[in-house]
Design a protein around this motif. Structure first.
Motif, PDB file in Angstrom:
ATOM      1  N   ASP A  20       0.915  -1.283  -0.099  1.00  0.00           N
ATOM      2  CA  ASP A  20      -0.192   0.059   0.007  1.00  0.00           C
ATOM      3  C   ASP A  20       0.741   1.175  -0.104  1.00  0.00           C
ATOM      4  N   THR A  21       1.882   1.351   0.584  1.00  0.00           N
ATOM      5  CA  THR A  21       2.780   2.348   0.717  1.00  0.00           C
ATOM      6  C   THR A  21       3.374   2.603  -0.530  1.00  0.00           C
ATOM      7  N   LEU A  22       3.929   1.340  -1.459  1.00  0.00           N
ATOM      8  CA  LEU A  22       4.227   1.610  -2.792  1.00  0.00           C
ATOM      9  C   LEU A  22       3.311   2.421  -3.599  1.00  0.00           C
ATOM     10  N   ALA A  23       1.866   1.990  -3.719  1.00  0.00           N
ATOM     11  CA  ALA A  23       0.859   2.540  -4.278  1.00  0.00           C
ATOM     12  C   ALA A  23       0.862   4.064  -3.728  1.00  0.00           C
ATOM     13  N   GLU A  24       1.010   4.337  -2.596  1.00  0.00           N
ATOM     14  CA  GLU A  24       0.684   5.486  -2.080  1.00  0.00           C
ATOM     15  C   GLU A  24       1.986   6.599  -2.716  1.00  0.00           C
ATOM     16  N   ASN A  25       3.158   5.857  -2.850  1.00  0.00           N
ATOM     17  CA  ASN A  25       4.466   6.682  -3.377  1.00  0.00           C
ATOM     18  C   ASN A  25       4.250   6.988  -4.832  1.00  0.00           C
ATOM     19  N   ALA A  26       3.732   5.964  -5.707  1.00  0.00           N
ATOM     20  CA  ALA A  26       3.354   6.236  -6.980  1.00  0.00           C
ATOM     21  C   ALA A  26       2.255   7.125  -7.199  1.00  0.00           C
ATOM     22  N   ALA A  27       1.017   7.163  -6.424  1.00  0.00           N
ATOM     23  CA  ALA A  27       0.116   8.282  -6.490  1.00  0.00           C
ATOM     24  C   ALA A  27       0.826   9.518  -6.165  1.00  0.00           C
TER      25      ALA A  27
END
Length: 149
Positions: A20-27
């Motif tokens: 989820d942190t990876l997805a937030e970083n991409a966002a």
């Protein structure tokens, strides 16, 4: 601005919170560069068709993006650097899918099917996917046919 679908596969040994942190970083990369994340879907830990970097499974995440091409190039550059991401793919689309994607609908359908079968295993005679098969006793056995001949 153009519409894109960006899917990345994260290593299997990561926890869901890390994914989820990876997805937030991409966002964050997208929004910092004046783009917009329309939807984020986590498809969960799924088996791979073949081993990738010694991983048999991976966490799948999809982002639907409304952003210019330069933002997508920066996102791909950052994704390529990240050692937790084993594969990624960005596709330009004409329009974004409304509602859940095919993968999310499939997961929901599979969950419903598993829920229908919970309650006991009685050879498929509980109305499950094999409930319409005839019982073995309805078919002649081969060895009885050979004895009669």
């Amino acid at each position: 601005m153009a519409l894109y679908e960006h899917v990345f596969l994260a290593r299997q040994d990561l926890a869901q919170a890390q994914v989820d942190t990876l997805a937030e970083n991409a966002a964050k990369i997208i929004t910092d560069n004046k783009g917009k994340v329309v939807k984020t879907e986590s498809w969960g830990l799924r088996s791979l068709a073949y081993k990738i970097a010694k991983n048999r499974k991976a966490h799948y995440v999809m982002l639907e993006i409304d952003a210019p091409g330069a933002v997508v190039a920066e996102l791909e550059r950052q994704t390529q650097i990240n050692e937790d991401v084993i594969r990624y793919m960005t596709v330009k689309v004409d329009e974004l899918e409304t509602g859940p994607t095919v993968m999310m609908r499939k997961q929901e359908r599979d969950r419903e099917r598993r829920g229908d079968r919970e309650g006991g295993r009685d050879g498929g005679r509980d109305g499950g996917p094999r409930g319409d098969r005839p019982d073995r006793g309805d078919r002649p056995r081969r060895d009885r046919e050979e004895e009669a001949a």
